[in-house]
Design a protein around this motif. Structure first.
Motif, PDB file in Angstrom:
ATOM      1  N   ALA A  24       0.898  -1.202   0.062  1.00 38.56           N
ATOM      2  CA  ALA A  24       0.059   0.099  -0.110  1.00 38.56           C
ATOM      3  C   ALA A  24       1.181   1.257  -0.159  1.00 38.56           C
ATOM      4  O   ALA A  24       0.343   2.316  -0.633  1.00 38.56           O
ATOM      5  CB  ALA A  24      -0.904   0.081   1.295  1.00 38.56           C
ATOM      6  N   TRP A  25       1.787   1.124   0.847  1.00 40.46           N
ATOM      7  CA  TRP A  25       3.053   2.565   0.732  1.00 40.46           C
ATOM      8  C   TRP A  25       3.556   2.537  -0.476  1.00 40.46           C
ATOM      9  O   TRP A  25       3.535   3.729  -1.052  1.00 40.46           O
ATOM     10  CB  TRP A  25       4.010   2.158   1.965  1.00 40.46           C
ATOM     11  CG  TRP A  25       5.094   2.989   1.735  1.00 40.46           C
ATOM     12  CD1 TRP A  25       6.521   2.795   1.316  1.00 40.46           C
ATOM     13  CD2 TRP A  25       4.885   4.290   2.393  1.00 40.46           C
ATOM     14  NE1 TRP A  25       7.180   4.047   1.635  1.00 40.46           N
ATOM     15  CE2 TRP A  25       6.323   5.141   2.004  1.00 40.46           C
ATOM     16  CE3 TRP A  25       4.048   5.131   2.765  1.00 40.46           C
ATOM     17  CZ2 TRP A  25       6.634   6.339   2.410  1.00 40.46           C
ATOM     18  CZ3 TRP A  25       4.171   6.638   2.949  1.00 40.46           C
ATOM     19  CH2 TRP A  25       5.647   7.010   2.830  1.00 40.46           C
ATOM     20  N   MET A  26       3.960   1.610  -1.383  1.00 39.15           N
ATOM     21  CA  MET A  26       4.380   1.649  -2.721  1.00 39.15           C
ATOM     22  C   MET A  26       3.201   2.523  -3.639  1.00 39.15           C
ATOM     23  O   MET A  26       3.661   3.404  -4.487  1.00 39.15           O
ATOM     24  CB  MET A  26       4.803   0.497  -3.301  1.00 39.15           C
ATOM     25  CG  MET A  26       5.972   0.464  -4.109  1.00 39.15           C
ATOM     26  SD  MET A  26       7.507   0.655  -3.440  1.00 39.15           S
ATOM     27  CE  MET A  26       7.741  -0.667  -2.601  1.00 39.15           C
ATOM     28  N   GLY A  99       4.827   5.952   6.972  1.00 39.32           N
ATOM     29  CA  GLY A  99       5.500   5.209   5.835  1.00 39.32           C
ATOM     30  C   GLY A  99       7.044   5.331   5.751  1.00 39.32           C
ATOM     31  O   GLY A  99       7.646   4.508   5.707  1.00 39.32           O
ATOM     32  N   THR A 100       7.396   6.494   5.862  1.00 36.93           N
ATOM     33  CA  THR A 100       8.818   6.972   5.716  1.00 36.93           C
ATOM     34  C   THR A 100       9.644   6.269   6.856  1.00 36.93           C
ATOM     35  O   THR A 100      10.873   5.663   6.551  1.00 36.93           O
ATOM     36  CB  THR A 100       9.112   8.540   5.612  1.00 36.93           C
ATOM     37  OG1 THR A 100       8.395   9.160   4.616  1.00 36.93           O
ATOM     38  CG2 THR A 100      10.552   8.561   5.922  1.00 36.93           C
ATOM     39  N   ARG A 101       8.997   6.184   8.055  1.00 33.44           N
ATOM     40  CA  ARG A 101      10.129   5.490   8.885  1.00 33.44           C
ATOM     41  C   ARG A 101       9.750   4.141   9.113  1.00 33.44           C
ATOM     42  O   ARG A 101      10.708   3.526   9.386  1.00 33.44           O
ATOM     43  CB  ARG A 101       9.480   6.297  10.490  1.00 33.44           C
ATOM     44  CG  ARG A 101       9.826   7.593  10.676  1.00 33.44           C
ATOM     45  CD  ARG A 101       9.332   8.131  12.118  1.00 33.44           C
ATOM     46  NE  ARG A 101       9.901   9.434  12.428  1.00 33.44           N
ATOM     47  CZ  ARG A 101      11.114   9.595  13.050  1.00 33.44           C
ATOM     48  NH1 ARG A 101      11.591   8.523  13.586  1.00 33.44           N
ATOM     49  NH2 ARG A 101      11.512  10.711  13.385  1.00 33.44           N
ATOM     50  N   GLY A 116       7.865   9.303  16.561  1.00 31.04           N
ATOM     51  CA  GLY A 116       8.542  10.119  15.582  1.00 31.04           C
ATOM     52  C   GLY A 116       7.717  10.607  14.579  1.00 31.04           C
ATOM     53  O   GLY A 116       7.771  11.670  14.190  1.00 31.04           O
ATOM     54  N   ALA A 117       6.689   9.631  14.052  1.00 31.90           N
ATOM     55  CA  ALA A 117       6.244  10.078  12.882  1.00 31.90           C
ATOM     56  C   ALA A 117       4.965  11.052  13.409  1.00 31.90           C
ATOM     57  O   ALA A 117       4.727  12.180  12.586  1.00 31.90           O
ATOM     58  CB  ALA A 117       5.258   8.897  12.410  1.00 31.90           C
ATOM     59  N   LEU A 118       4.445  10.969  14.720  1.00 26.76           N
ATOM     60  CA  LEU A 118       3.572  12.107  15.173  1.00 26.76           C
ATOM     61  C   LEU A 118       4.351  13.374  15.261  1.00 26.76           C
ATOM     62  O   LEU A 118       3.755  14.544  14.777  1.00 26.76           O
ATOM     63  CB  LEU A 118       2.974  11.670  16.460  1.00 26.76           C
ATOM     64  CG  LEU A 118       2.123  10.520  16.498  1.00 26.76           C
ATOM     65  CD1 LEU A 118       1.703  10.104  17.960  1.00 26.76           C
ATOM     66  CD2 LEU A 118       0.531  10.966  15.753  1.00 26.76           C
TER      67      LEU A 118
END
Length: 220
Positions: A24-26, A99-101, A116-118
């Motif tokens: 899904a990320w891709m 998704g990046t993390r 970290g994403a938050l």
């Protein structure tokens, strides 16, 4: 006539994701690339691998069942809580941060990655507390969003679900496209135009082949 009044509205494209799913990320990075070249606007929605697999848990390998019972719930709870408390506009930025993390940086769906994403998305740190909330406050909203996507596409699918413009203006939903790496530039547009083309054909349902490689995040 004002510029705003004369500018045609962009075509909405609805995208259901579970932040844990690498495929899904891709696909999500591909559809954001398409936004640069086609007059579309992606609208993000949450779905859940844990909810998706509830009817068939007994058929799944034990390790996957354990993952669905624990890790799979944490990111979707955090995203759903952020959506409910801060509005739908946070879904895209938070998904990108997660998704990046989780995928690009290989941190996985750890509590540290979620926190970290938050921070990356500029959201309150206390949203992390929803990750392990067993009686999840927004469970009904999560399930309703998941059901909306599944109702559009049908059963026996995974993530992502994407609803494209179809004939006569209605949306046609598909699982996928599943692709790696995420296409860029002309390749991204060519895949998009192909997806729109098949969505325009009444009675079209499926194209599929066996995957021979895993997710490739190298160009993200």
């Amino acid at each position: 006539m004002s510029e705003t009044a004369s500018t045609p509205a962009k075509t909405p494209v609805d995208f259901w994701f579970d932040p844990l799913c690498p495929w899904a990320w891709m696909t999500s990075r591909w559809v954001l690339e398409v936004e640069k070249y086609r007059d579309i606007e992606v609208r993000w929605h949450i779905m859940s691998l844990a909810v998706l697999n509830e009817p068939k848990l007994d058929e799944l390998p034990e390790a996957y069942r354990e993952m669905l019972a624990t890790t799979a719930w944490q990111p979707v709870r955090v995203v759903t809580a952020a959506w409910q408390k801060h509005g739908e506009d946070v879904l895209g930025p938070l998904y990108t941060a997660l998704g990046t993390r989780i995928h690009n940086q290989g941190e996985g769906a750890t509590r540290e990655a979620l926190a970290g994403a938050l921070a990356d998305a500029g959201l309150p740190a206390d949203l992390i507390e929803y990750a392990d909330q067993e009686n999840f406050e927004f469970d009904a909203e999560l399930r309703a969003s998941h059901k909306e996507g599944i109702d559009k596409v049908g059963q026996d699918v995974g993530t992502p679900v994407i609803a494209l413009p179809g004939p006569n203006g209605e949306q046609i939903a598909f699982f996928g496209p599943v692709v790696t790496p995420a296409p860029k530039g002309e390749d991204a547009v060519r895949l998009w135009d192909g997806a729109v083309a098949v969505a325009s054909v009444p009675g079209f349902y499926e194209i599929k082949r066996t995957r021979t490689k895993g997710p490739d995040f190298s160009n993200l």
